[in-house]
Motif scaffolding. Structure first.
Motif, PDB file in Angstrom:
ATOM      1  N   PHE A 320       0.844  -1.191   0.000  1.00  0.00           N
ATOM      2  CA  PHE A 320       0.000   0.000   0.000  1.00  0.00           C
ATOM      3  C   PHE A 320       0.881   1.244   0.000  1.00  0.00           C
ATOM      4  N   GLY A 321       0.280   2.362  -0.355  1.00  0.00           N
ATOM      5  CA  GLY A 321       1.034   3.605  -0.456  1.00  0.00           C
ATOM      6  C   GLY A 321       0.650   4.660   0.551  1.00  0.00           C
ATOM      7  N   GLY A 322      -0.171   4.339   1.529  1.00  0.00           N
ATOM      8  CA  GLY A 322      -0.627   5.339   2.504  1.00  0.00           C
ATOM      9  C   GLY A 322      -1.696   6.213   1.885  1.00  0.00           C
ATOM     10  N   THR A 323      -1.389   7.469   1.635  1.00  0.00           N
ATOM     11  CA  THR A 323      -2.346   8.380   0.996  1.00  0.00           C
ATOM     12  C   THR A 323      -2.128   8.462  -0.508  1.00  0.00           C
ATOM     13  N   VAL A 324      -1.195   7.688  -1.019  1.00  0.00           N
ATOM     14  CA  VAL A 324      -0.828   7.750  -2.436  1.00  0.00           C
ATOM     15  C   VAL A 324      -1.011   6.375  -3.068  1.00  0.00           C
ATOM     16  N   ALA A 325      -1.549   6.330  -4.279  1.00  0.00           N
ATOM     17  CA  ALA A 325      -1.759   5.062  -4.973  1.00  0.00           C
ATOM     18  C   ALA A 325      -0.433   4.398  -5.313  1.00  0.00           C
ATOM     19  N   LEU A 326      -0.471   3.093  -5.461  1.00  0.00           N
ATOM     20  CA  LEU A 326       0.725   2.336  -5.817  1.00  0.00           C
ATOM     21  C   LEU A 326       0.980   2.361  -7.316  1.00  0.00           C
ATOM     22  N   ASP A 327       2.237   2.287  -7.662  1.00  0.00           N
ATOM     23  CA  ASP A 327       2.639   2.141  -9.055  1.00  0.00           C
ATOM     24  C   ASP A 327       3.042   0.705  -9.359  1.00  0.00           C
ATOM     25  N   LYS A 328       3.883   0.121  -8.485  1.00  0.00           N
ATOM     26  CA  LYS A 328       4.377  -1.225  -8.767  1.00  0.00           C
ATOM     27  C   LYS A 328       4.888  -1.889  -7.497  1.00  0.00           C
ATOM     28  N   VAL A 329       5.043  -3.210  -7.585  1.00  0.00           N
ATOM     29  CA  VAL A 329       5.699  -3.999  -6.541  1.00  0.00           C
ATOM     30  C   VAL A 329       6.703  -4.915  -7.227  1.00  0.00           C
ATOM     31  N   GLU A 330       7.887  -4.978  -6.667  1.00  0.00           N
ATOM     32  CA  GLU A 330       8.918  -5.884  -7.162  1.00  0.00           C
ATOM     33  C   GLU A 330       9.250  -6.888  -6.069  1.00  0.00           C
ATOM     34  N   VAL A 331       9.651  -8.095  -6.490  1.00  0.00           N
ATOM     35  CA  VAL A 331       9.971  -9.174  -5.559  1.00  0.00           C
ATOM     36  C   VAL A 331      11.348  -9.728  -5.894  1.00  0.00           C
ATOM     37  N   SER A 332      12.104 -10.001  -4.861  1.00  0.00           N
ATOM     38  CA  SER A 332      13.413 -10.639  -5.011  1.00  0.00           C
ATOM     39  C   SER A 332      13.417 -11.938  -4.217  1.00  0.00           C
ATOM     40  N   THR A 333      14.034 -12.971  -4.771  1.00  0.00           N
ATOM     41  CA  THR A 333      14.155 -14.255  -4.064  1.00  0.00           C
ATOM     42  C   THR A 333      15.596 -14.522  -3.641  1.00  0.00           C
ATOM     43  N   ASP A 334      16.469 -13.509  -3.800  1.00  0.00           N
ATOM     44  CA  ASP A 334      17.868 -13.658  -3.381  1.00  0.00           C
ATOM     45  C   ASP A 334      18.297 -12.511  -2.471  1.00  0.00           C
ATOM     46  N   GLY A 335      17.354 -12.030  -1.653  1.00  0.00           N
ATOM     47  CA  GLY A 335      17.682 -11.021  -0.659  1.00  0.00           C
ATOM     48  C   GLY A 335      17.891  -9.635  -1.194  1.00  0.00           C
ATOM     49  N   GLY A 336      17.396  -9.349  -2.397  1.00  0.00           N
ATOM     50  CA  GLY A 336      17.489  -8.004  -2.942  1.00  0.00           C
ATOM     51  C   GLY A 336      18.557  -7.806  -3.998  1.00  0.00           C
ATOM     52  N   LYS A 337      19.233  -8.868  -4.403  1.00  0.00           N
ATOM     53  CA  LYS A 337      20.247  -8.731  -5.448  1.00  0.00           C
ATOM     54  C   LYS A 337      19.602  -8.530  -6.823  1.00  0.00           C
ATOM     55  N   ASN A 338      18.546  -9.279  -7.058  1.00  0.00           N
ATOM     56  CA  ASN A 338      17.837  -9.201  -8.334  1.00  0.00           C
ATOM     57  C   ASN A 338      16.344  -9.072  -8.070  1.00  0.00           C
ATOM     58  N   LYS A 340      12.233  -8.790  -9.704  1.00  0.00           N
ATOM     59  CA  LYS A 340      11.307  -9.039 -10.801  1.00  0.00           C
ATOM     60  C   LYS A 340       9.956  -8.415 -10.465  1.00  0.00           C
ATOM     61  N   PRO A 341       9.224  -7.942 -11.466  1.00  0.00           N
ATOM     62  CA  PRO A 341       7.924  -7.319 -11.186  1.00  0.00           C
ATOM     63  C   PRO A 341       6.876  -8.335 -10.755  1.00  0.00           C
ATOM     64  N   ALA A 342       6.085  -7.967  -9.761  1.00  0.00           N
ATOM     65  CA  ALA A 342       4.942  -8.770  -9.343  1.00  0.00           C
ATOM     66  C   ALA A 342       3.688  -8.232 -10.021  1.00  0.00           C
ATOM     67  N   ARG A 343       2.633  -9.002  -9.958  1.00  0.00           N
ATOM     68  CA  ARG A 343       1.357  -8.615 -10.565  1.00  0.00           C
ATOM     69  C   ARG A 343       0.345  -8.335  -9.461  1.00  0.00           C
ATOM     70  N   PHE A 344      -0.376  -7.212  -9.573  1.00  0.00           N
ATOM     71  CA  PHE A 344      -1.439  -6.937  -8.619  1.00  0.00           C
ATOM     72  C   PHE A 344      -2.560  -7.952  -8.786  1.00  0.00           C
ATOM     73  N   LEU A 345      -3.137  -8.337  -7.662  1.00  0.00           N
ATOM     74  CA  LEU A 345      -4.151  -9.384  -7.642  1.00  0.00           C
ATOM     75  C   LEU A 345      -5.458  -8.808  -7.112  1.00  0.00           C
TER      76      LEU A 345
END
Length: 408
Positions: A320-338, A340-345
């Protein structure tokens, strides 16, 4: 465009300026003693009860972590991947004992005084229902959500991620009430809400009462709510009437609200003057420090949490963005090294609601550190680390909020 959210002071007030950002610490020994006598005792893990206290007996016990008799957290795994949090799974955070449960027997008779308008008056909930109505989806989050991750051992409930939920609120827009009463008087800068909790005898009311002031910039989004998730607002969550300020931390969403005043200055109640203030570790609270008003951008993973299977897995979370709408969410499976974009559900219920997200991933054997990072439409993005502060407020660093999943 900002790439990292920081706590900075605004030019015209000591709030957290994004312009969007940020509950009671009862400071005096006398006040703390009074509250202790009224049932606010901390519970150890061994003492955590199997059953719920009477005022929250309708909650789903298996979905909650009971930190104390008045602080209950939603288990991370019970948050799920829906847009709306089920009422019986929503966290509980009370600063004071609630008024008698009988106040919800005839909710339309509850009265709220409105001051700081040209025609001040006392209104019943029944009268409010004839003045206007709206329904808003909004995240409700305690200021200290994420406190458990602070290494200095910030005092207060050790929330992880479950002191938050997304709720459908129904009530009258506060702007409609103000307009119906002739508009605001000149010179007002704050909306001050006063709760109707029962106060113990022998204690200075200002030292313990729930009375919060927020900037009048919230007037167009705030509402006086009498329903939650399409049902009458339960006593547990502030019924029969609650001030709801979408995008603001939970303490500003005053329960059992008995007065709304448009004021020139902030209240001098302790919960406002020194409570819920962001300051360096070791410092005392004071009115010149940033106040916990608007929330910052945040996300965390809800599944998987400990183990996964080899091959295809679905990673779920909320953002969530608080008072501001979200643009995107990214997910990493290696602790933040790489990343990838997630999809809103699911459906988008507006800028104040959270967005569940999902990302498919193929796991090999071993440990995988899963972290998520949300960015709002203004470019504010979660930082990697925390901003250390005395009370453990406003933590939205993506690193601490991750989970380590083992695949056999």
């Amino acid at each position: 465009m900002k790439t990292e959210t920081t706590l900075e002071r605004g030019p015209n007030d000591p709030g957290l300026a994004n312009p969007s950002r940020r509950s009671i610490l009862i400071g005096s020994a006398g006040a703390m003693a009074a509250v202790s006598l009224l049932g606010f005792s901390r519970l150890s893990a061994a003492e955590e009860p199997k059953s719920l206290p009477d005022y929250a007996v309708w909650k789903e016990r298996s979905a909650l972590i009971i930190h104390s008799t008045n602080t209950m957290e939603t288990q991370r795994g019970a948050i799920g991947n829906g847009v709306i949090t089920a009422s019986d799974r929503l966290f509980v955070r009370n600063n004071l004992p609630a008024p008698p449960a009988s106040v919800t027997d005839n909710p339309d008779a509850w009265e709220v005084r409105v001051e700081g308008v040209k025609n001040p008056r006392t209104l019943t909930v029944g009268e409010l229902k004839s003045m206007g109505v709206t329904t808003v989806a909004s995240v409700l989050q305690c200021s200290g959500n994420g406190r458990a991750f602070f290494p200095h051992g910030a005092s207060g409930t050790q929330w992880s991620v479950g002191a938050a939920g997304c709720v459908m609120w129904t009530g009258v827009p506060l702007r409609d009430v103000v307009d119906a009463l002739g508009g605001a008087v000149d010179g007002v800068r704050y909306i001050t809400g006063t709760g109707g909790e029962s106060l113990p005898d022998g204690v200075d009311p200002k030292s313990i009462m729930v009375e919060r002031s927020i900037p009048t910039r919230a007037l167009d989004s705030a509402l006086l709510a009498w329903a939650m998730n399409d049902e009458p607002l339960p006593h547990t969550h502030g019924g029969p009437l609650r001030l709801v300020v979408p995008g603001y931390y939970g303490v500003n969403n005053v329960k059992y609200v008995k007065q709304i005043a448009l004021t020139e200055n902030q209240t001098d109640a302790k919960i406002q003057a020194s409570g819920y203030r962001v300051r360096d570790v070791g410092m005392k609270g004071s009115p010149d420090q940033p106040s916990m008003w608007e929330m910052n951008v945040k996300s965390w993973v809800t599944s998987p949490l400990e183990s996964g299977r080899k091959g295809r897995n679905m990673i779920y979370g909320v953002a969530f963005g608080g008072t501001v709408a979200l643009d995107k969410v990214e997910v990493s499976t290696d602790g933040g090294k790489n990343w990838k974009p997630a999809r809103f559900l699911g459906p988008d219920l507006g800028p104040f609601a959270w967005r569940p997200f999902v990302m498919a991933v193929d796991f090999g054997p071993g440990e995988h550190r899963i972290v998520s990072k949300a960015t709002d439409v203004e470019g504010n993005s979660q930082p990697e680390g925390r901003i250390d502060n005395e009370r453990g407020y406003g933590h939205n660093g993506w690193s601490d909020h991750g989970v380590t999943v083992t695949v056999g």
